[in-house]
Design a protein around this motif. Structure first.
Motif, short mmCIF file in Angstrom:
data_model
loop_
_atom_site.label_atom_id
_atom_site.label_comp_id
_atom_site.label_asym_id
_atom_site.label_seq_id
_atom_site.Cartn_x
_atom_site.Cartn_y
_atom_site.Cartn_z
N LYS A 135 0.87 -1.17 0.00
CA LYS A 135 0.00 0.00 0.00
C LYS A 135 0.91 1.22 0.00
O LYS A 135 1.71 1.40 0.92
CB LYS A 135 -0.92 0.01 1.21
CG LYS A 135 -2.06 1.01 1.09
CD LYS A 135 -3.15 0.75 2.11
CE LYS A 135 -4.34 1.68 1.84
NZ LYS A 135 -5.45 1.40 2.79
N LYS A 162 -6.99 -0.43 -2.39
CA LYS A 162 -6.75 -1.26 -1.22
C LYS A 162 -5.25 -1.56 -1.11
O LYS A 162 -4.62 -1.23 -0.12
CB LYS A 162 -7.56 -2.55 -1.31
CG LYS A 162 -9.07 -2.32 -1.25
CD LYS A 162 -9.83 -3.63 -1.33
CE LYS A 162 -11.32 -3.39 -1.28
NZ LYS A 162 -12.10 -4.66 -1.38
N TYR A 163 -4.72 -2.22 -2.11
CA TYR A 163 -3.28 -2.48 -2.15
C TYR A 163 -2.90 -2.93 -3.55
O TYR A 163 -3.76 -3.25 -4.38
CB TYR A 163 -2.86 -3.52 -1.11
CG TYR A 163 -3.42 -4.90 -1.36
CD1 TYR A 163 -2.72 -5.82 -2.14
CD2 TYR A 163 -4.63 -5.30 -0.80
CE1 TYR A 163 -3.22 -7.09 -2.37
CE2 TYR A 163 -5.14 -6.57 -1.03
CZ TYR A 163 -4.43 -7.46 -1.81
OH TYR A 163 -4.93 -8.71 -2.04
#
Length: 523
Positions: A135, A162-163
């Motif tokens: 992230k 989110k990542y």
């Protein structure tokens, strides 16, 4: 061309089987190894990476196995008279906080493996694989939204906020039939120059396949390299080729480095980038006109009736004092002598330059080093009519991360003592961004230079005048120097300012890291 690289790989492996004798294994270089080359009384060839060093046998310790593997040795060490193999599990686990927006947690979870070794005295190999989830800070998110890649690490599987999930590999095989010749087949990056940046060829990119031949003749080192790059901006050319993925393009590079005397080194460079398909969509592939290993390809490029993207450049290094070295670069992408000196700012005066200074053991303190550097690139440098010919790979420049149309000042201070290492860096840049998508002011090298605003009156910084301040500091303790395992904490401040927006971000990170290459997030 695939068969060309495959044949070269087979030849390297076959001839290595006839190598005799023993040689300590060679591992990835680190900062202290590079530093030593500048302090040597002999004028070394320092401008062409990568530098390989011997992995000497660690003094035998009575410590237990776990302690030795964590702090002294590779995870796997096989040392024989005729070959050596070393392998390590590597990772990058860090967590931190960014104050962007309402604040966000940033983290990286990298797992991988690295293997290296030699067979006899003449064949060396290495390979590494990395699987990552991360992230990122807000400004890296913005970079991904524009370019769809993580800097230096390729295209992620996801970027939904989110990542990111991404992977990359590096590999290299090197065969040295004599002390005068090195043959290298690799999948990775290359760097030309003595600076922190390179305006000629940098290692900021995602990996690419290349074949490199280096000859060492006394004070002269000469390198020819052929490489294949990816163009993510263009679509595939015709239904028949849909399964081959992104469009390819090719590059050939020549670099001659001459150590004139014990203080002065001069280098000459040229390159040509050409598309894998012509303007009509017909597959062109590798152009054998560029197999010529002799420097200065502009006549060859002209003789085949092409308008491929050709560049020329020069490097210089001068040791002012035993521990102080000055260096510089000049790149000519396109120019006319008449237009160069008339002062009217013709758009085709595309050049870039670098000037820097390295000082070691400052104030007589062992391990205290300082580096100052200035970089600049005129508008439209490295760009082309389309992305099939621009000086880029995998949506990043092959030279400087800011593209073109910029001035940059960098200051770096570092100090190493035993296993402690501290580093501080400050960048100040000013550049001109585009005000809309229909016109190019010359900073974005992925835009066609045919979208230029005017023929004359072009100056560095034109467009939306923007200032960037990037400051970072880190403190690390090296747990195991064999594979660069370290505990590291860092604090980074980034501020980008112009008349339309102000982007500020403060990022703190701490983690356990093992890295064999440098990533450039300072843009």
């Amino acid at each position: 061309m695939k068969s060309f690289f495959l044949t070269a790989a087979v030849l390297l492996i076959v001839v290595s089987g006839f190598a005799q004798g023993t040689l300590p294994s060679i591992s990835m270089y680190n900062y202290r190894d590079i530093r030593a080359l500048y302090l040597d009384s002999v004028n070394r060839h320092t401008s062409l990476g990568n530098i390989l060093r011997e992995d000497t046998l660690t003094e035998r310790s009575e410590r237990k196995w776990l302690y030795r593997k964590l702090f002294l040795e590779h995870l796997v060490e096989i040392r024989q008279d005729d070959f050596n193999v070393f392998a390590d599990l590597i990772g990058d686990f860090n967590v931190g906080r960014s104050n962007a927006g309402n604040g966000k947690t940033v983290w990286t979870n990298t797992r991988g493996a690295h293997v290296q070794g030699n067979i006899g005295r003449k064949f060396y190999f290495e390979s590494s694989f990395y699987e990552n989830q991360a992230k990122m800070p807000a400004y890296i998110d913005s970079f991904w939204l524009k370019h769809r890649v993580i800097p230096g690490q390729g295209e992620p599987k996801g970027g939904d906020g989110k990542y990111y999930d991404y992977a990359y590999v590096n590999a290299l095989m090197q065969y040295s039939p004599s002390r005068h010749l090195d043959l290298t087949l690799g999948y990775g990056t290359n760097f030309i120059g003595d600076g922190y940046r390179s305006m000629i060829l940098s290692d900021i990119n995602f990996s690419y396949p290349y074949l490199k031949v280096t000859a060492n003749l006394g004070n002269v080192q000469y390198t020819s390299m052929w490489a294949q790059f990816m163009d993510l901006k263009s679509l595939t050319f015709g239904q028949a080729y849909e399964d081959i993925g992104y469009l390819k393009k090719w590059g050939v590079f020549h670099y001659l480095d001459w150590n004139v005397n014990k203080r002065l080194s001069i280098g000459l460079f040229d390159a040509v980038i050409w598309p894998d398909a012509d303007s009509a969509g017909r597959k062109r592939g590798f152009d054998w006109s560029y197999i010529n290993p002799v420097i200065f390809l502009r006549p060859a490029e002209h003789s085949v009736g092409s308008s491929d993207n050709a560049m020329m450049g020069m490097t210089a290094k001068y040791k002012l004092w035993p521990k102080v070295t000055a260096y510089g670069q000049v790149v000519l992408d396109e120019f006319r002598i008449k237009e160069m000196f008339n002062g009217e700012g013709w758009w085709g005066n595309k050049w870039a330059t670098q000037l820097g200074l390295k000082a070691f053991d400052l104030f007589k303190v062992d391990g205290l080093d300082l580096q100052g550097e200035f970089n600049a690139a005129r508008p439209y440098t490295y760009s082309f009519r389309n992305t099939q010919g621009n000086y880029a790979h995998y949506n990043q420049s092959l030279a400087h991360p800011l593209g073109a149309n910029f001035n940059e000042f960098i200051g770096i201070a570092s100090y190493g003592h035993k296993r402690w290492f501290a580093r501080a860096q400050v960048n100040y840049s000013n550049y001109g961004l585009d005000r809309n998508n229909d016109v190019s002011y010359g900073q974005d090298i992925f835009k066609s230079y045919e979208l230029r605003l005017s023929e004359y009156g072009n100056t560095i910084g034109q467009g939306l005048k923007t200032d960037l301040i990037y400051a970072t500091g880190s403190l690390a303790y090296v747990l195991n120097p064999k594979y660069n395992l370290r505990l590291e904490a860092s604090l980074t401040h980034r501020q980008e300012t112009n008349s339309l927006f102000i982007n500020k971000e403060l990022i703190f990170q701490f983690g356990l890291r093992t890295t064999f290459r440098q990533f450039y997030y300072d843009f």
